[in-house]
Scaffold this motif. Structure first.
Motif, PDB file in Angstrom:
ATOM      1  N   UNK A  24      41.790  28.058  46.634  1.00  0.00           N
ATOM      2  CA  UNK A  24      42.760  27.194  45.963  1.00  0.00           C
ATOM      3  C   UNK A  24      42.681  27.345  44.442  1.00  0.00           C
ATOM      4  N   UNK A  25      41.463  27.294  43.902  1.00  0.00           N
ATOM      5  CA  UNK A  25      41.290  27.395  42.446  1.00  0.00           C
ATOM      6  C   UNK A  25      41.739  28.763  41.926  1.00  0.00           C
ATOM      7  N   UNK A  26      41.369  29.824  42.624  1.00  0.00           N
ATOM      8  CA  UNK A  26      41.728  31.178  42.185  1.00  0.00           C
ATOM      9  C   UNK A  26      43.243  31.365  42.163  1.00  0.00           C
ATOM     10  N   UNK A  27      43.897  30.968  43.242  1.00  0.00           N
ATOM     11  CA  UNK A  27      45.324  31.225  43.399  1.00  0.00           C
ATOM     12  C   UNK A  27      46.201  30.250  42.625  1.00  0.00           C
ATOM     13  N   UNK A  28      45.643  29.139  42.200  1.00  0.00           N
ATOM     14  CA  UNK A  28      46.421  28.143  41.466  1.00  0.00           C
ATOM     15  C   UNK A  28      45.901  27.978  40.045  1.00  0.00           C
ATOM     16  N   UNK A  29      44.823  27.265  39.875  1.00  0.00           N
ATOM     17  CA  UNK A  29      44.287  26.964  38.547  1.00  0.00           C
ATOM     18  C   UNK A  29      44.048  28.227  37.708  1.00  0.00           C
ATOM     19  N   UNK A  30      43.312  29.188  38.254  1.00  0.00           N
ATOM     20  CA  UNK A  30      42.936  30.376  37.471  1.00  0.00           C
ATOM     21  C   UNK A  30      44.148  31.212  37.067  1.00  0.00           C
ATOM     22  N   UNK A  31      45.057  31.441  37.996  1.00  0.00           N
ATOM     23  CA  UNK A  31      46.242  32.228  37.667  1.00  0.00           C
ATOM     24  C   UNK A  31      47.119  31.507  36.653  1.00  0.00           C
ATOM     25  N   UNK A  33      46.062  29.318  34.375  1.00  0.00           N
ATOM     26  CA  UNK A  33      45.366  29.283  33.084  1.00  0.00           C
ATOM     27  C   UNK A  33      45.444  30.634  32.378  1.00  0.00           C
ATOM     28  N   UNK A  34      45.378  31.714  33.137  1.00  0.00           N
ATOM     29  CA  UNK A  34      45.398  33.057  32.550  1.00  0.00           C
ATOM     30  C   UNK A  34      44.127  33.320  31.749  1.00  0.00           C
ATOM     31  N   UNK A  35      44.169  34.302  30.881  1.00  0.00           N
ATOM     32  CA  UNK A  35      43.013  34.645  30.053  1.00  0.00           C
ATOM     33  C   UNK A  35      41.782  34.957  30.890  1.00  0.00           C
ATOM     34  N   UNK A  36      40.625  34.396  30.475  1.00  0.00           N
ATOM     35  CA  UNK A  36      39.361  34.654  31.179  1.00  0.00           C
ATOM     36  C   UNK A  36      39.410  34.175  32.627  1.00  0.00           C
ATOM     37  N   UNK A  37      40.186  33.114  32.881  1.00  0.00           N
ATOM     38  CA  UNK A  37      40.318  32.591  34.247  1.00  0.00           C
ATOM     39  C   UNK A  37      40.916  33.645  35.192  1.00  0.00           C
ATOM     40  N   UNK A  38      41.802  34.473  34.666  1.00  0.00           N
ATOM     41  CA  UNK A  38      42.494  35.461  35.492  1.00  0.00           C
ATOM     42  C   UNK A  38      41.945  36.883  35.315  1.00  0.00           C
ATOM     43  N   UNK A  39      40.791  36.997  34.654  1.00  0.00           N
ATOM     44  CA  UNK A  39      40.183  38.329  34.479  1.00  0.00           C
ATOM     45  C   UNK A  39      39.866  38.930  35.851  1.00  0.00           C
ATOM     46  N   UNK A  40      40.089  40.254  35.996  1.00  0.00           N
ATOM     47  CA  UNK A  40      39.871  40.897  37.295  1.00  0.00           C
ATOM     48  C   UNK A  40      38.494  40.619  37.915  1.00  0.00           C
ATOM     49  N   UNK A  41      37.419  40.695  37.117  1.00  0.00           N
ATOM     50  CA  UNK A  41      36.065  40.482  37.667  1.00  0.00           C
ATOM     51  C   UNK A  41      35.930  39.062  38.218  1.00  0.00           C
ATOM     52  N   UNK A  42      36.512  38.103  37.509  1.00  0.00           N
ATOM     53  CA  UNK A  42      36.442  36.701  37.931  1.00  0.00           C
ATOM     54  C   UNK A  42      37.252  36.491  39.215  1.00  0.00           C
ATOM     55  N   UNK A  43      38.449  37.020  39.260  1.00  0.00           N
ATOM     56  CA  UNK A  43      39.298  36.871  40.452  1.00  0.00           C
ATOM     57  C   UNK A  43      38.653  37.547  41.667  1.00  0.00           C
ATOM     58  N   UNK A  44      38.019  38.692  41.441  1.00  0.00           N
ATOM     59  CA  UNK A  44      37.377  39.417  42.546  1.00  0.00           C
ATOM     60  C   UNK A  44      36.198  38.646  43.121  1.00  0.00           C
ATOM     61  N   UNK A  45      35.339  38.067  42.267  1.00  0.00           N
ATOM     62  CA  UNK A  45      34.184  37.334  42.784  1.00  0.00           C
ATOM     63  C   UNK A  45      34.647  36.069  43.517  1.00  0.00           C
ATOM     64  N   UNK A  46      35.731  35.462  43.046  1.00  0.00           N
ATOM     65  CA  UNK A  46      36.249  34.279  43.748  1.00  0.00           C
ATOM     66  C   UNK A  46      36.802  34.660  45.124  1.00  0.00           C
ATOM     67  N   UNK A  47      37.494  35.803  45.207  1.00  0.00           N
ATOM     68  CA  UNK A  47      38.000  36.288  46.496  1.00  0.00           C
ATOM     69  C   UNK A  47      36.840  36.677  47.412  1.00  0.00           C
ATOM     70  N   UNK A  48      35.825  37.343  46.841  1.00  0.00           N
ATOM     71  CA  UNK A  48      34.640  37.716  47.626  1.00  0.00           C
ATOM     72  C   UNK A  48      33.959  36.476  48.189  1.00  0.00           C
ATOM     73  N   UNK A  49      33.838  35.460  47.355  1.00  0.00           N
ATOM     74  CA  UNK A  49      33.174  34.227  47.748  1.00  0.00           C
ATOM     75  C   UNK A  49      33.923  33.553  48.894  1.00  0.00           C
ATOM     76  N   UNK A  50      35.226  33.403  48.746  1.00  0.00           N
ATOM     77  CA  UNK A  50      36.026  32.787  49.806  1.00  0.00           C
ATOM     78  C   UNK A  50      35.893  33.579  51.107  1.00  0.00           C
ATOM     79  N   UNK A  51      35.967  34.901  51.012  1.00  0.00           N
ATOM     80  CA  UNK A  51      35.924  35.731  52.223  1.00  0.00           C
ATOM     81  C   UNK A  51      34.563  35.681  52.911  1.00  0.00           C
ATOM     82  N   UNK A  52      33.461  35.752  52.143  1.00  0.00           N
ATOM     83  CA  UNK A  52      32.133  35.719  52.768  1.00  0.00           C
ATOM     84  C   UNK A  52      31.885  34.353  53.393  1.00  0.00           C
ATOM     85  N   UNK A  53      32.431  33.300  52.810  1.00  0.00           N
ATOM     86  CA  UNK A  53      32.308  31.966  53.412  1.00  0.00           C
ATOM     87  C   UNK A  53      33.007  31.925  54.776  1.00  0.00           C
TER      88      UNK A  53
END
Length: 110
Positions: A24-31, A33-53
């Motif tokens: 939810x945070x990655x796809x809404x808040x982070x996108x 907000x843009x900037x550091x919130x939407x940086x590729x490394x940050x978005x990837x770790x959030x997607x990795x985290x959701x998927x491993x959960x």
């Protein structure tokens, strides 16, 4: 008796909360907000985290003999996600969900 034990249930609940929060945070808040919130490394770790959960929940629900090492990986990725979210505006819920999940998964991995 085929019920899930209480520690496993607590871990599955923590994983579910982390999954929903990160996605939810990655796809809404982070996108938004843009900037550091939407940086590729940050978005990837959030997607990795959701998927491993989601994977950890699946392995525990099936009582897979491999759930322990999946939970160990989940804990590690959740901590990395929490670190990535720290210091970014409005990410406190994500940090808290990741840390709670990491703690529960560490317990399951033991």
């Amino acid at each position: 008796m085929h019920q899930i034990n209480l520690d496993m249930k607590a871990c599955m609940d923590a994983c579910h909360e982390c999954y929903v929060t990160c996605l939810h945070m990655a796809m809404n808040h982070c996108l938004e907000m843009g900037g550091k919130h939407a940086a590729p490394e940050h978005m990837k770790i959030m997607a990795d985290c959701a998927q491993i959960c989601a994977v950890a929940i699946d392995f525990m629900a099936r009582k897979s003999e491999h759930h322990r090492h999946i939970c160990r990986e989940c804990a590690e990725i959740c901590l990395a996600c929490a670190s990535s979210c720290e210091g970014l505006d409005g990410m406190e819920d994500c940090v808290a969900a990741c840390r709670k999940c990491a703690e529960a998964c560490d317990k399951m991995a033991a």
